[in-house]
Design a protein around this motif. Sequence first.
Motif, short mmCIF file in Angstrom:
data_model
loop_
_atom_site.label_atom_id
_atom_site.label_comp_id
_atom_site.label_asym_id
_atom_site.label_seq_id
_atom_site.Cartn_x
_atom_site.Cartn_y
_atom_site.Cartn_z
N GLN A 20 0.88 -1.16 0.00
CA GLN A 20 0.00 0.00 0.00
C GLN A 20 0.92 1.22 0.00
O GLN A 20 1.78 1.33 0.87
N THR A 22 1.33 5.66 -0.84
CA THR A 22 0.77 6.97 -1.10
C THR A 22 1.90 7.80 -1.69
O THR A 22 2.92 8.03 -1.03
N TRP A 23 1.75 8.19 -2.94
CA TRP A 23 2.79 8.90 -3.68
C TRP A 23 2.24 10.20 -4.25
O TRP A 23 1.06 10.30 -4.60
N GLN A 50 5.90 9.59 -10.62
CA GLN A 50 6.09 9.86 -9.20
C GLN A 50 7.03 11.05 -9.07
O GLN A 50 8.02 11.15 -9.79
N SER A 64 -3.10 7.26 -3.50
CA SER A 64 -2.89 6.03 -2.74
C SER A 64 -3.38 4.85 -3.55
O SER A 64 -4.34 4.96 -4.32
N GLY A 65 -2.72 3.72 -3.36
CA GLY A 65 -3.13 2.52 -4.06
C GLY A 65 -2.29 1.33 -3.65
O GLY A 65 -1.40 1.43 -2.81
N THR A 66 -2.58 0.22 -4.27
CA THR A 66 -1.85 -1.03 -4.05
C THR A 66 -1.01 -1.31 -5.29
O THR A 66 -1.51 -1.26 -6.41
N VAL A 67 0.27 -1.59 -5.07
CA VAL A 67 1.16 -1.91 -6.18
C VAL A 67 0.74 -3.25 -6.78
O VAL A 67 0.74 -4.27 -6.10
N THR A 114 2.22 -0.25 -11.90
CA THR A 114 0.75 -0.21 -11.99
C THR A 114 0.20 -0.18 -10.57
O THR A 114 0.53 -1.05 -9.77
N LEU A 115 -0.61 0.85 -10.30
CA LEU A 115 -1.28 0.96 -9.00
C LEU A 115 -2.76 0.67 -9.18
O LEU A 115 -3.39 1.15 -10.13
N LYS A 116 -3.32 -0.10 -8.26
CA LYS A 116 -4.79 -0.29 -8.21
C LYS A 116 -5.30 0.60 -7.10
O LYS A 116 -4.81 0.54 -5.97
N GLN A 117 -6.28 1.41 -7.44
CA GLN A 117 -6.81 2.34 -6.44
C GLN A 117 -8.13 1.88 -5.91
O GLN A 117 -8.83 1.13 -6.45
#
Length: 117
Positions: A20, A22-23, A50, A64-67, A114-117
Motif C-alpha cells: 500500500q 501513497t505517492w 512519481q 494512494s493505491g496497491t502496487v 501499476t497501481l490499483k486504487q
Amino acid sequence: MWVDRADWNCCGEPFRIGSQVTWELRRDIDVRWLMEALGSDTAVSVDAFQYHHGDTDVASEQTSGTVARIRAVHWRSAPQTGTVPGSGVLTELNEADRGAPDRGDLTFEGFLVTLKQ
C-alpha cells in the motif's frame, strides 16, 4: 506510472507487489521519450510520474493505491540522441529497492508501476 531512477534512488522507499503506497504524482508527463525506447503501445499506458522534489508551480496529486505490477526499464544510451530507438527492455519484478542493476550495455532508467486504487 513512471518512477525515474534518479528521483527514486534519491528519495524513494522500497515497495513490492501488494504494498500500500501513497505517492505524489504529476500528470503532465510527455511520453515521447518513452515511445522512442519502448514503443508507443507501452508508452501510451504511462499517465503519470512519481514526483519527490516539490515544485510549487506544478500541480501534483497525492495518490494512494496497491502496487499491482512492477517492471524495471533498461535501454541503450546513445551519445548524440540520448536513447537508441527500440532498445528498451522491460523486466518483471516482485519488489523495488534502490533500482536495478544495469544489464550489459543497457542502463537502468526507472520503473513502470501499476497501481490499483
